[in-house]
Design a protein around this motif. Structure first.
Motif, mmCIF file in Angstrom:
data_model
loop_
_atom_site.group_PDB
_atom_site.id
_atom_site.type_symbol
_atom_site.label_atom_id
_atom_site.label_comp_id
_atom_site.label_asym_id
_atom_site.label_seq_id
_atom_site.Cartn_x
_atom_site.Cartn_y
_atom_site.Cartn_z
ATOM 1 N N ARG A 255 83.204 18.137 24.835
ATOM 2 C CA ARG A 255 84.135 16.941 25.329
ATOM 3 C C ARG A 255 84.426 16.107 23.885
ATOM 4 N NH1 ARG A 255 82.658 14.193 30.607
ATOM 5 N NH2 ARG A 255 83.765 12.313 29.701
ATOM 6 N N ALA A 256 83.522 16.400 22.642
ATOM 7 C CA ALA A 256 83.748 15.575 21.480
ATOM 8 C C ALA A 256 84.980 16.637 20.888
ATOM 9 C CB ALA A 256 82.533 15.964 20.552
ATOM 10 N N TYR A 257 84.823 17.998 21.046
ATOM 11 C CA TYR A 257 86.213 18.563 20.507
ATOM 12 C C TYR A 257 87.399 18.434 21.063
ATOM 13 C CZ TYR A 257 88.607 22.680 18.331
ATOM 14 O OH TYR A 257 89.520 23.559 17.752
ATOM 15 N N LEU A 263 87.922 7.437 26.417
ATOM 16 C CA LEU A 263 86.746 6.681 26.089
ATOM 17 C C LEU A 263 85.737 7.871 25.247
ATOM 18 C CD1 LEU A 263 85.977 4.593 29.074
ATOM 19 C CD2 LEU A 263 86.956 3.925 27.052
ATOM 20 N N ASP A 264 85.952 9.122 25.410
ATOM 21 C CA ASP A 264 85.254 10.216 24.888
ATOM 22 C C ASP A 264 85.231 10.017 23.183
ATOM 23 O OD1 ASP A 264 84.530 11.115 27.303
ATOM 24 O OD2 ASP A 264 85.660 12.978 27.274
ATOM 25 N N ALA A 265 86.237 9.817 22.706
ATOM 26 C CA ALA A 265 86.633 9.881 21.375
ATOM 27 C C ALA A 265 87.972 8.912 20.900
ATOM 28 C CB ALA A 265 86.758 11.263 20.752
ATOM 29 N N SER A 266 87.502 8.189 19.719
ATOM 30 C CA SER A 266 88.689 7.155 19.357
ATOM 31 C C SER A 266 88.623 7.268 17.790
ATOM 32 C CB SER A 266 88.311 6.009 19.908
ATOM 33 O OG SER A 266 89.127 4.775 19.458
ATOM 34 N N PRO A 267 89.858 7.376 17.109
ATOM 35 C CA PRO A 267 90.940 7.399 17.801
ATOM 36 C C PRO A 267 91.525 8.944 18.191
ATOM 37 C CG PRO A 267 91.200 7.162 15.446
ATOM 38 C CD PRO A 267 89.925 7.012 15.587
ATOM 39 N N VAL A 268 90.710 9.797 17.673
ATOM 40 C CA VAL A 268 91.085 11.469 18.052
ATOM 41 C C VAL A 268 89.950 11.990 18.408
ATOM 42 C CG1 VAL A 268 93.186 11.303 16.691
ATOM 43 C CG2 VAL A 268 91.232 12.101 15.504
ATOM 44 N N ASP A 269 89.851 13.189 18.980
ATOM 45 C CA ASP A 269 88.587 14.103 19.241
ATOM 46 C C ASP A 269 88.578 14.992 18.033
ATOM 47 O OD1 ASP A 269 90.569 16.219 19.608
ATOM 48 O OD2 ASP A 269 90.786 15.808 21.796
ATOM 49 N N ILE A 270 87.604 15.817 17.896
ATOM 50 C CA ILE A 270 87.356 16.564 16.791
ATOM 51 C C ILE A 270 88.487 17.930 16.541
ATOM 52 C CG2 ILE A 270 85.790 18.303 15.582
ATOM 53 C CD1 ILE A 270 83.530 16.666 16.782
ATOM 54 N N GLY A 271 88.865 18.354 17.715
ATOM 55 C CA GLY A 271 89.962 19.229 17.675
ATOM 56 C C GLY A 271 91.341 18.635 16.927
ATOM 57 N N GLN A 272 91.622 17.326 17.416
ATOM 58 C CA GLN A 272 92.909 16.743 16.625
ATOM 59 C C GLN A 272 92.375 16.399 15.159
ATOM 60 O OE1 GLN A 272 95.946 16.262 17.898
ATOM 61 N NE2 GLN A 272 96.384 16.003 15.876
ATOM 62 N N LEU A 273 91.195 16.211 15.101
ATOM 63 C CA LEU A 273 90.629 15.825 13.524
ATOM 64 C C LEU A 273 90.866 17.242 12.573
ATOM 65 C CD1 LEU A 273 89.495 13.500 11.844
ATOM 66 C CD2 LEU A 273 87.347 14.785 12.522
#
Length: 280
Positions: A255-257, A263-273
């Motif tokens: 879920r981090a990815y 609410l899990d990741a803000s502003p983006v998750d690691i996949g978007q990073l």
């Protein structure tokens, strides 16, 4: 391990102490058991590498990479493509603030004050990571430490989470998203993101899994060597009295990815990073 697999790595990233010149351009693991944001955290457990020292180790690695490439522009471009995962702070509570018999932090600071002092130091460390070339940084929040079996046993809550500890941790957690937002404004060529562990691991419907160790534990809360673990680890959150089981780590990393909630990741998750690398 799971985060690395999702990022496409076939093998564990090599630890700083063992990394060869051939390996350092792929990735380096600076992690250290019991280490914290504060230098003294975890000192009663022996040698550890605090975050300041981890940053110094990273600086040494950068010197080695630059010497190998002999082209600073190429090195800078390489660093802009790197993903940095920073997961620190648990030991500043478990192995510092919550041990008043060994550390004076709880005597110096009230809970609100400690969260502010800790966040201020963490801010400076993340800024140093930026100065060292970090441009894609995932900052993990803290979990619900008060639900760890060791702390429930220590404070004799009869199997219930220690609410005041979770409240203390949330004072720090609540500072992290604003901190990340500020860093993104101050450093517009970088992308910091906040991974909300508390939200990811919170039970969603039904009864939460029991917070009991899956293995028989020693007085220090870690597994008894060669002890018999519970028959179904997938039904346990904790392997020993402190550390999560593989299933909990898989849920967190997945879920981090790829966030299931805003609410899990803000502003983006690691996949978007990771995908944003092509934009820099």
């Amino acid at each position: 391990m799971v985060s690395g697999q999702l990022l496409g790595f076939d093998h564990f990233i090599t630890s700083h102490a063992a990394a060869t010149d051939e390996e350092i351009c792929t990735g380096v693991n600076y992690g250290s058991g019991s280490a914290g944001i504060r230098e003294e955290s975890g000192s009663h457990l022996g040698d550890r590498v605090c975050l300041d020292k981890q940053l110094s180790n990273h600086e040494q690695i950068l010197t080695r990479i630059s010497a190998l490439q002999q082209n600073q522009t190429l090195t800078d471009e390489h660093l802009r493509k790197c993903i940095y995962i920073v997961n620190m702070g648990n030991n500043d509570y478990i192995n510092n603030y919550l041990m008043p018999e060994l550390y004076n932090s709880s005597h110096q600071y009230k809970m609100e004050q400690f969260s502010e002092v800790l966040a201020q130091q963490f801010t400076q460390q993340l800024k140093k990571l930026y100065r060292l070339g970090g441009r894609k940084v995932a900052v993990f929040g803290l979990g619900m430490i008060g639900c760890a079996p060791a702390l429930m046993d220590r404070f004799e809550t009869d199997g219930h989470c220690v609410d005041w500890i979770n409240d203390a941790v949330m004072l720090f957690n609540n500072r992290l998203k604003p901190l990340v937002d500020e860093l993104n404004i101050v450093f517009p060529d970088a992308k910091f993101t906040f991974i909300n562990i508390t939200n990811i691991l919170a039970p969603k419907g039904g009864e939460p899994l029991p917070n009991k160790p899956c293995c028989p534990v020693r007085p220090d809360g870690q597994c008894v060597p060669d002890g018999i673990c519970c028959p179904s680890r997938s039904l346990s959150v904790y392997l020993d009295s402190f550390h999560p089981t593989e299933i909990a780590n898989i849920v967190l990393a997945t879920r981090a990815y790829k966030a299931q909630s805003s609410l899990d990741a803000s502003p983006v998750d690691i996949g978007q990073l990771t995908r944003d690398i092509t934009d820099t």
